[in-house]
Design a protein around this motif. Structure first.
Motif, short mmCIF file in Angstrom:
data_model
loop_
_atom_site.label_atom_id
_atom_site.label_comp_id
_atom_site.label_asym_id
_atom_site.label_seq_id
_atom_site.Cartn_x
_atom_site.Cartn_y
_atom_site.Cartn_z
N GLU A 162 -1.19 7.79 10.06
CA GLU A 162 -0.50 9.06 9.83
C GLU A 162 0.54 8.93 8.71
O GLU A 162 1.59 9.55 8.73
CB GLU A 162 0.14 9.57 11.12
N GLY A 163 0.23 8.10 7.73
CA GLY A 163 1.10 7.93 6.57
C GLY A 163 2.31 7.06 6.81
O GLY A 163 3.16 6.93 5.92
N LYS A 164 2.43 6.44 7.98
CA LYS A 164 3.59 5.64 8.31
C LYS A 164 3.19 4.19 8.56
O LYS A 164 2.16 3.92 9.18
CB LYS A 164 4.27 6.19 9.58
N VAL A 165 4.03 3.29 8.08
CA VAL A 165 3.79 1.87 8.31
C VAL A 165 4.15 1.55 9.76
O VAL A 165 5.30 1.72 10.17
CB VAL A 165 4.62 1.00 7.35
N GLU A 166 3.18 1.08 10.52
CA GLU A 166 3.41 0.77 11.93
C GLU A 166 3.34 -0.72 12.22
O GLU A 166 3.64 -1.15 13.33
CB GLU A 166 2.41 1.52 12.82
N HIS A 167 2.95 -1.50 11.24
CA HIS A 167 2.99 -2.96 11.36
C HIS A 167 2.88 -3.54 9.96
O HIS A 167 2.24 -2.97 9.08
CB HIS A 167 1.85 -3.49 12.24
N ILE A 168 3.56 -4.66 9.74
CA ILE A 168 3.50 -5.35 8.45
C ILE A 168 2.97 -6.76 8.67
O ILE A 168 3.49 -7.51 9.50
CB ILE A 168 4.89 -5.41 7.78
N GLY A 169 1.91 -7.11 7.93
CA GLY A 169 1.34 -8.45 8.01
C GLY A 169 1.48 -9.21 6.71
O GLY A 169 1.76 -10.40 6.69
N ASN A 170 1.24 -8.51 5.58
CA ASN A 170 1.41 -9.08 4.23
C ASN A 170 0.57 -10.33 3.99
O ASN A 170 1.02 -11.28 3.36
CB ASN A 170 2.88 -9.33 3.94
N THR A 171 -0.64 -10.33 4.52
CA THR A 171 -1.63 -11.33 4.17
C THR A 171 -2.96 -10.61 3.97
O THR A 171 -3.13 -9.45 4.37
CB THR A 171 -1.80 -12.41 5.26
N GLY A 172 -3.93 -11.31 3.36
CA GLY A 172 -5.28 -10.79 3.27
C GLY A 172 -5.43 -9.60 2.36
O GLY A 172 -4.65 -9.37 1.43
N THR A 173 -6.46 -8.78 2.65
CA THR A 173 -6.80 -7.59 1.88
C THR A 173 -6.72 -6.37 2.79
O THR A 173 -6.98 -6.46 3.98
CB THR A 173 -8.23 -7.73 1.31
N ALA A 214 -6.90 -6.88 6.73
CA ALA A 214 -7.53 -8.02 7.40
C ALA A 214 -7.93 -9.01 6.32
O ALA A 214 -7.09 -9.73 5.80
CB ALA A 214 -8.71 -7.54 8.24
N GLY A 215 -9.21 -9.01 5.94
CA GLY A 215 -9.64 -9.87 4.85
C GLY A 215 -10.30 -11.15 5.33
O GLY A 215 -10.41 -11.39 6.53
N PRO A 216 -10.73 -11.95 4.38
CA PRO A 216 -10.50 -11.84 2.94
C PRO A 216 -11.41 -10.82 2.26
O PRO A 216 -12.34 -10.29 2.87
CB PRO A 216 -10.82 -13.25 2.44
N ARG A 217 -11.14 -10.59 0.97
CA ARG A 217 -11.98 -9.72 0.14
C ARG A 217 -13.33 -10.37 0.00
O ARG A 217 -13.46 -11.60 -0.18
CB ARG A 217 -11.32 -9.55 -1.23
N LEU A 218 -14.38 -9.55 0.07
CA LEU A 218 -15.75 -10.07 -0.04
C LEU A 218 -16.41 -9.67 -1.35
O LEU A 218 -17.10 -10.46 -1.97
CB LEU A 218 -16.59 -9.56 1.14
N VAL A 219 -16.17 -8.41 -1.78
CA VAL A 219 -16.82 -7.90 -2.99
C VAL A 219 -15.79 -7.11 -3.78
O VAL A 219 -15.02 -6.32 -3.23
CB VAL A 219 -18.02 -6.99 -2.64
N THR A 220 -15.78 -7.32 -5.10
CA THR A 220 -14.94 -6.54 -6.01
C THR A 220 -15.81 -6.02 -7.14
O THR A 220 -16.46 -6.80 -7.84
CB THR A 220 -13.80 -7.40 -6.59
N ASN A 221 -15.84 -4.70 -7.29
CA ASN A 221 -16.60 -4.05 -8.36
C ASN A 221 -18.05 -4.51 -8.39
O ASN A 221 -18.63 -4.78 -9.45
CB ASN A 221 -15.95 -4.29 -9.72
#
Length: 818
Positions: free
Chosen positions: A566-577, A714-721
């Motif tokens: 709903e546009g609000k940050v409800e948890h911060i992890g700051n890892t992954g993608t 979550a992550g990691p990134r699997l595909v980019t472009n």
């Protein structure tokens, strides 16, 4: 003609003083408006423009006698002192909180950073009161030749927080240990001017000598030339002192050496008010003073004495001796972005109050004459509001600026089960705070961020109101809620995908672009678990997949990754993608890193700034942490240690220690533990609080996710472009289950057309999983939580069954229950 002051050392050595009196704030010069309220280039170009704006008088209160300038003791709270001894504590609406009498005549008071007030009374008495009015006589001074029942000078507070005042030939102070200090000038000398320095004070005696005093010591003195007689004082940040006299200006360094001295081209009409230090052009310090019986307000450079600027306050008719105030950054009228200025408030004998842009050297605006007598002092309350004393009256007033509030459409039509972010197409003519309200929440409700959620078919209005002090503006926007029209269809397929020599059975669920989505939280809370099917049914979802990692092996089952709902940050992890969904159905994917940066009383600068680096995350006992808890956590924070600061509707309502604090439905709780607990000292009950959310990628570059309403990391990134992009370690992953092992996997991919595919597989390494994503046509793709958490749900059925209860999921549906 240059002037030279004669310096003679009386005793001791000259000691370097440091002061911090000047105050600046960020932004450009205050925009000038004509009387019509529109920008006026001619006015903006004039250095002497007198801009009259609409004015609101908020309240007026009669004092118990002739008032000195009001003092700000806390956010929005004031104390007034009458010369006959009455003291009154008031709130921001003018209501008296406490009224007391010192039973003696008093001089002008001073308030320190802790909100304590020092005030001097007859017969060399010093009084001390805390921010609530508790206190009384702190010291009574005796010295050789003292005469009883005389009136002392004003009280000043030096850079070390020590009070000083003058009585006859004595300069008196009180040290933190309660020791009374007396510095004696020659017995026939009285003090005519006194000003606080970084340590001690500067004073001018009736014998025309400038003295530097610390405690009991006169560290140096200098005889002044005749043109400097009648000078007023102000200390500068270099530790020196600037003298502003009717016919000349001069400055001395902290050690008593002359910095400059120069005569004025024309004498000031009636002399000068007590000057204030501000920031002038090129960030140079300036001493600003106004004519006692003229219209000029002049800034003298503190380094050379040259005029930095001069303005004519038309119709002022002169200024009272203590009429000038430098507005603190947090209390100054709202500047345009990019300015660096000091705003000087000047009370005229005409009764008007002039707000001077000290950087540009011009009248920014004028309060047009509520006072009938000279203004004796001004307190800046914030947002352009001021309180000022005029004889026995205390008046709170302020300007307002009209703000145009416009929306892209004249009305809104919104189907049930679709949400709308109003700010996405809302335009404001000024950067102000706004609030929202629904005329009928049973038809449509709107939250504090401007997100509209339809509730039932019908019509109502959405009100947008400007709430920043000093501004006015409102919009009533008609809204019609219609029956749901969305008909997005999901499609489940089991696909056999061959990578190299190996084939994989992959469960896939295709989601059309624009299908409503949100983060499904177990039992709609952060920190609990539930069956995937239970989460999906709670949100009336047609499709769901497990989302971010969480604590699944003991302890509170809180997420590890960032969660935005709903546009609000409800948890911060700051890892992954992270994957984010915008209001127009576009999907974004990046290494999202989130910071929460807060401020109090309108300022984000020290000592008003604060921060939180976790949201809804339980701290470890004995650890250091700064955490925000929102209503998504539940009714309480869930533990009882650290200092909890409760905020409701942007106002601190409670501060408690070692308590399982309640989380308000209309606010949040900040908890500080360990070394961060000192941050809680920046809040008091009644403090105004706000915060900003900073979003960058892993490289620290700002990313534009302001239109994202839902996101999980979550992550990691699997595909980019469209290309394989598996590199878990830089994203913060170190577990073999991610780096090397084969395991059950979940993922989300985005195709070129913007449609989405949810996918699970029974066993694959991360690299193999990325190759499978490429084979499925992914333009962008990322891994989700896996192992026993991996689960997929479609149209009321479990396709891939998780092996455990889970914390969160991404849920999709035409008729989601928000």
């Amino acid at each position: 003609m240059a002037l030279v002051g004669e310096r003679r050392t009386i005793r001791g050595v000259a000691i370097a003083l440091s002061v911090a009196i000047g105050c600046t704030f960020g932004g450009g010069s205050v925009p000038l408006l004509s009387k019509s309220g529109k920008p006026d280039a001619a006015i903006a170009a004039s250095a002497t423009a007198d801009v009259v704006k609409p004015e609101i008088e908020y309240w007026r209160k009669a004092g118990d006698g002739t008032l000195y300038g009001p003092q700000l003791i806390a956010a929005g709270k004031l104390v007034t002192v009458a010369s006959n001894g009455w003291i009154n504590y008031l709130d921001g609406s003018g209501k008296s909180l406490k009224r007391l009498n010192a039973y003696t005549d008093l001089s002008a008071p001073a308030v320190n950073k802790q909100g304590q007030m020092y005030v001097a009374g007859k017969s060399a008495r010093l009084y001390l009161y805390d921010s609530t009015g508790v206190g009384g006589q702190a010291a009574l001074y005796y010295f050789t030749g003292k005469t009883e029942n005389l009136q002392p000078s004003k009280t000043v507070i030096d850079g070390e927080g020590l009070p000083y005042f003058a009585y006859q030939n004595a300069i008196l102070s009180l040290h933190k240990d309660g020791a009374k200090k007396v510095a004696l000038l020659p017995k026939e000398v009285s003090v005519t001017a006194i000003e606080a320095a970084g340590k001690g004070v500067y004073a001018i005696g009736s014998n025309g000598v400038l003295y530097a005093v610390q405690g009991e010591a006169i560290t140096w003195e200098a005889a002044l030339q005749k043109p400097l007689m009648g000078a007023k004082l102000t200390a500068d940040r270099r530790g020196g002192v600037v003298l502003v006299a009717p016919q000349a200006v001069a400055a001395y360094e902290a050690d008593g050496t002359v910095r400059f001295s120069r005569e004025l081209a024309a004498a000031a009409a009636g002399g000068w008010t007590e000057p204030v230090m501000a920031t002038g052009p090129d960030s140079a310090e300036t001493a600003v003073a106004a004519e006692l019986s003229g219209n000029a307000i002049v800034a003298f450079r503190a380094d050379t004495g040259a005029e930095a600027w001069r303005v004519s306050a038309t119709g002022a008719g002169g200024f009272a001796p203590a009429a000038l105030t430098l507005a603190p950054a947090a209390a100054a009228p709202a500047p345009a972005p990019g300015a660096s200025a000091g705003v000087i408030l000047a009370g005229a004998r005409s009764g008007a109050v002039y707000a001077i842009d000290g950087y540009a050297g011009r009248v920014a605006y004028t309060y047009k004459g509520n006072a009938a007598l000279p203004v004796s002092g001004i307190a800046a309350l914030g947002g352009g509001r001021i309180a000022y004393a005029s004889a026995d009256k205390l008046i709170a007033a302020g300007p307002y600026r009209a703000v145009a509030v416009k929306y892209a459409a004249a009305a809104i039509s919104l189907p049930l089960h679709a949400r709308l972010l109003l700010t996405d197409k809302l335009k404001l003519s000024a950067p102000v705070a706004i609030s929202y309200a629904s005329g009928n929440p049973a038809v449509a409700r709107i939250d504090e961020k401007g997100m509209i959620t339809p509730v039932s078919v019908g019509s109502t209005n959405i009100s947008v109101v400007v709430t920043t002090e000093g501004y006015k503006g409102e919009l009533k926007l008609p809204i019609k809620v219609t029956a749901a029209t969305l008909a997005h269809k999901t499609k489940h397929e089991l696909k056999i995908v061959k990578v190299g020599n190996q084939s994989y059975s992959v469960q896939t669920l295709a989601i059309p672009k624009g299908m409503p989505v949100t983060v499904g939280l177990a039992s709609r809370k952060v920190g609990v678990v539930q069956q995937l099917s239970g989460i999906a049914k709670s949100y009336n979802a047609e499709a769901a997949i497990n989302a971010t990692y969480f604590e699944a092996y003991g302890g509170i089952p809180e997420p590890y990754g960032t969660v935005i709902t709903e546009g609000k940050v409800e948890h911060i992890g700051n890892t992954g993608t992270a994957i984010g969904f915008t209001w127009d159905g576009t999907v974004v994917m990046d290494t999202l890193r989130v910071k929460i940066l807060g401020g109090t009383n309108g300022s984000y600068r020290s000592p008003n700034n604060w921060y939180a680096y976790f949201v809804n995350r339980t701290p470890v006992v004995g650890s250091t942490s700064a955490i925000m808890f929102t209503p998504k956590r539940g009714a309480k924070i869930g533990f009882a240690f650290g200092t909890a600061v409760t905020v409701r509707k942007g106002i601190v309502t409670k501060i408690s220690k070692n308590t399982n604090a309640d989380i308000p439905s209309d606010g949040y709780v900040l908890v500080y533990t360990g070394a961060e607990e000192k941050l809680a000292d920046r809040f008091n009950v009644g403090t105004t609080v706000d915060y900003k959310v900073s979003m960058t990628n892993m490289a620290g570059q700002a990313i534009s996710w302001s239109r994202v309403h839902t996101a999980v990391a979550a992550g990691p990134r699997l595909v980019t472009n469209g290309k394989l992009a598996v590199n878990p370690a830089p994203e913060g992953f170190s577990s073999p289950r991610i780096l090397t092992d084969s395991a059950t996997r979940s993922a989300i991919l985005v195709k070129k057309d913007g449609s989405i595919v949810l996918a699970t597989v029974g066993a694959a390494t991360i690299k193999q999983w990325g190759q499978i994503m490429v084979a499925l046509g992914a333009q962008q793709a990322m891994n989700l939580d896996g192992g026993a958490s991996s689960g997929l749900y479609a149209q009321g059925e479990i396709i891939t069954a998780p092996g455990r209860l889970i914390s969160n999921a991404l849920v999709f549906g035409n008729k989601l229950k928000w």
